[in-house]
Design a protein around this motif. Sequence first.
Motif, PDB file in Angstrom:
ATOM      1  N   ASN A 260       0.777  -1.296   0.013  1.00 30.04           N
ATOM      2  CA  ASN A 260       0.108   0.055   0.095  1.00 30.04           C
ATOM      3  C   ASN A 260       0.889   1.295   0.108  1.00 30.04           C
ATOM      4  OD1 ASN A 260       0.956  -0.265   2.582  1.00 30.04           O
ATOM      5  ND2 ASN A 260      -1.186  -0.003   3.563  1.00 30.04           N
ATOM      6  N   ARG A 261       2.116   1.123   0.117  1.00 33.55           N
ATOM      7  CA  ARG A 261       3.014   2.381   0.146  1.00 33.55           C
ATOM      8  C   ARG A 261       3.163   2.994  -1.198  1.00 33.55           C
ATOM      9  NH1 ARG A 261       8.608   0.488   2.673  1.00 33.55           N
ATOM     10  NH2 ARG A 261       8.421  -0.989   0.797  1.00 33.55           N
ATOM     11  N   VAL A 262       2.846   2.045  -2.259  1.00 32.51           N
ATOM     12  CA  VAL A 262       2.912   2.692  -3.483  1.00 32.51           C
ATOM     13  C   VAL A 262       1.982   3.667  -3.926  1.00 32.51           C
ATOM     14  CG1 VAL A 262       2.201   2.105  -5.974  1.00 32.51           C
ATOM     15  CG2 VAL A 262       3.388   0.364  -4.536  1.00 32.51           C
ATOM     16  N   ASP A 263       0.745   3.712  -3.182  1.00 33.26           N
ATOM     17  CA  ASP A 263      -0.048   4.941  -3.405  1.00 33.26           C
ATOM     18  C   ASP A 263       0.689   6.272  -3.166  1.00 33.26           C
ATOM     19  OD1 ASP A 263      -1.742   3.237  -4.326  1.00 33.26           O
ATOM     20  OD2 ASP A 263      -2.652   2.971  -2.084  1.00 33.26           O
ATOM     21  N   TYR A 264       1.622   6.448  -2.224  1.00 35.73           N
ATOM     22  CA  TYR A 264       2.110   7.722  -1.846  1.00 35.73           C
ATOM     23  C   TYR A 264       3.145   8.106  -2.547  1.00 35.73           C
ATOM     24  CZ  TYR A 264      -0.340   6.495   2.560  1.00 35.73           C
ATOM     25  OH  TYR A 264      -1.226   6.028   3.348  1.00 35.73           O
ATOM     26  N   ILE A 265       3.742   7.438  -3.814  1.00 30.28           N
ATOM     27  CA  ILE A 265       5.035   7.650  -4.386  1.00 30.28           C
ATOM     28  C   ILE A 265       4.607   8.341  -5.778  1.00 30.28           C
ATOM     29  CG2 ILE A 265       7.075   6.741  -5.653  1.00 30.28           C
ATOM     30  CD1 ILE A 265       7.047   6.513  -2.878  1.00 30.28           C
TER      31      ILE A 265
ATOM     32  N   ARG B  92       0.907  -5.163  -5.836  1.00 29.25           N
ATOM     33  CA  ARG B  92       1.259  -4.121  -6.446  1.00 29.25           C
ATOM     34  C   ARG B  92       2.681  -3.524  -6.277  1.00 29.25           C
ATOM     35  NH1 ARG B  92      -1.807   1.590  -6.808  1.00 29.25           N
ATOM     36  NH2 ARG B  92      -1.323   2.268  -8.979  1.00 29.25           N
ATOM     37  N   SER B  93       3.391  -3.123  -7.388  1.00 30.79           N
ATOM     38  CA  SER B  93       4.668  -2.454  -7.122  1.00 30.79           C
ATOM     39  C   SER B  93       4.936  -1.247  -8.021  1.00 30.79           C
ATOM     40  CB  SER B  93       5.930  -3.591  -7.314  1.00 30.79           C
ATOM     41  OG  SER B  93       5.741  -4.399  -6.397  1.00 30.79           O
ATOM     42  N   VAL B  94       5.808  -0.533  -7.375  1.00 27.85           N
ATOM     43  CA  VAL B  94       6.262   0.741  -8.462  1.00 27.85           C
ATOM     44  C   VAL B  94       7.777   0.588  -8.554  1.00 27.85           C
ATOM     45  CG1 VAL B  94       6.304   2.294  -6.479  1.00 27.85           C
ATOM     46  CG2 VAL B  94       6.017   3.069  -8.751  1.00 27.85           C
ATOM     47  N   TYR B  95       8.253   0.697  -9.690  1.00 30.74           N
ATOM     48  CA  TYR B  95       9.635   0.787 -10.189  1.00 30.74           C
ATOM     49  C   TYR B  95      10.087   2.192 -10.245  1.00 30.74           C
ATOM     50  CZ  TYR B  95       8.183  -4.072 -10.666  1.00 30.74           C
ATOM     51  OH  TYR B  95       7.730  -5.233 -10.504  1.00 30.74           O
ATOM     52  N   LEU B  96      11.199   2.828  -9.439  1.00 27.60           N
ATOM     53  CA  LEU B  96      11.405   4.192  -9.588  1.00 27.60           C
ATOM     54  C   LEU B  96      12.849   4.272 -10.231  1.00 27.60           C
ATOM     55  CD1 LEU B  96      11.120   4.975  -5.792  1.00 27.60           C
ATOM     56  CD2 LEU B  96       9.419   5.459  -7.494  1.00 27.60           C
TER      57      LEU B  96
ATOM     58  N   VAL C  31       6.973  11.277   2.407  1.00 31.70           N
ATOM     59  CA  VAL C  31       5.527  11.595   1.581  1.00 31.70           C
ATOM     60  C   VAL C  31       4.678  12.203   2.361  1.00 31.70           C
ATOM     61  CG1 VAL C  31       6.043   9.082   0.577  1.00 31.70           C
ATOM     62  CG2 VAL C  31       4.987   9.290   2.714  1.00 31.70           C
ATOM     63  N   GLY C  32       4.948  12.917   3.382  1.00 32.39           N
ATOM     64  CA  GLY C  32       4.247  13.676   3.953  1.00 32.39           C
ATOM     65  C   GLY C  32       4.332  13.984   5.422  1.00 32.39           C
ATOM     66  N   SER C  33       3.429  14.605   6.056  1.00 28.72           N
ATOM     67  CA  SER C  33       3.648  14.659   7.550  1.00 28.72           C
ATOM     68  C   SER C  33       2.196  14.949   8.281  1.00 28.72           C
ATOM     69  CB  SER C  33       4.644  16.203   7.825  1.00 28.72           C
ATOM     70  OG  SER C  33       3.854  17.133   7.533  1.00 28.72           O
ATOM     71  N   VAL C  34       2.293  14.662   9.497  1.00 26.59           N
ATOM     72  CA  VAL C  34       0.960  14.444   9.989  1.00 26.59           C
ATOM     73  C   VAL C  34       1.081  15.165  11.623  1.00 26.59           C
ATOM     74  CG1 VAL C  34       1.111  12.311  10.906  1.00 26.59           C
ATOM     75  CG2 VAL C  34      -0.950  12.994  10.618  1.00 26.59           C
ATOM     76  N   ALA C  35       0.177  15.746  11.857  1.00 26.03           N
ATOM     77  CA  ALA C  35       0.116  16.378  13.465  1.00 26.03           C
ATOM     78  C   ALA C  35      -0.012  15.248  14.266  1.00 26.03           C
ATOM     79  CB  ALA C  35      -0.986  17.314  13.586  1.00 26.03           C
ATOM     80  N   PRO C  36       0.633  15.181  15.251  1.00 26.27           N
ATOM     81  CA  PRO C  36       0.334  13.857  16.574  1.00 26.27           C
ATOM     82  C   PRO C  36      -0.900  13.768  16.869  1.00 26.27           C
ATOM     83  CG  PRO C  36       2.456  15.076  16.931  1.00 26.27           C
ATOM     84  CD  PRO C  36       1.802  16.038  15.920  1.00 26.27           C
ATOM     85  N   ILE C  37      -1.846  14.839  16.973  1.00 24.74           N
ATOM     86  CA  ILE C  37      -2.947  14.865  17.510  1.00 24.74           C
ATOM     87  C   ILE C  37      -4.012  13.920  16.651  1.00 24.74           C
ATOM     88  CG2 ILE C  37      -4.215  16.714  16.556  1.00 24.74           C
ATOM     89  CD1 ILE C  37      -4.814  16.690  19.917  1.00 24.74           C
ATOM     90  N   TYR C  38      -3.542  13.762  15.374  1.00 26.22           N
ATOM     91  CA  TYR C  38      -4.195  12.996  14.272  1.00 26.22           C
ATOM     92  C   TYR C  38      -4.414  11.694  14.878  1.00 26.22           C
ATOM     93  CZ  TYR C  38      -4.885  10.421   9.955  1.00 26.22           C
ATOM     94  OH  TYR C  38      -5.203   9.451   9.055  1.00 26.22           O
ATOM     95  N   PHE C  39      -3.532  11.147  15.506  1.00 27.10           N
ATOM     96  CA  PHE C  39      -3.520   9.589  16.146  1.00 27.10           C
ATOM     97  C   PHE C  39      -4.409   9.496  16.938  1.00 27.10           C
ATOM     98  CE2 PHE C  39       0.831  10.233  13.943  1.00 27.10           C
ATOM     99  CZ  PHE C  39       0.684   9.175  13.069  1.00 27.10           C
TER     100      PHE C  39
END
Length: 145
Positions: free
Chosen positions: A70-75, A113-117, A134-142
Amino acid sequence: MDERSESIDSPEKLDAYLQVTKPSMWIVFGGVFLFVIAVILWGTLSSINMTIKTEGYIRDGQAYFTISGNRVDYIEKGQTIKINGKDSVISSLVYSDEIDDGSGAADAGDESRSVYLTVDTECKDGYCKASINVGSVAPIYFLFH
């Protein structure tokens, strides 16, 4: 009448039953209050970077990596990738479901599913480690998700 109710009804004895909070309790309360405020500020104003780590190889100025699941979606093409501590940019990517090799892997679902870079780099040839922010998130999100 009960002795306790008589003493409460008597205004002269009201001072004897008035409990004064000690300063040490106010210090404890203030410390807990400041701690809660600090945690709320940290949780909303700070951020945690989300990073994908991968390994690959470099040959003739080109770095090659495979990322799956599922990491493919972030690339995305154009993202910054750090290879052996040096920043580079993803120049091309090909998804495994775009490649039809006759094995049926393209229809197997997200887990396969894979991605080749491909990345242009000035690092020397050989094995390399890389990380992609691939991004950042505020700790309160968790707390709420």
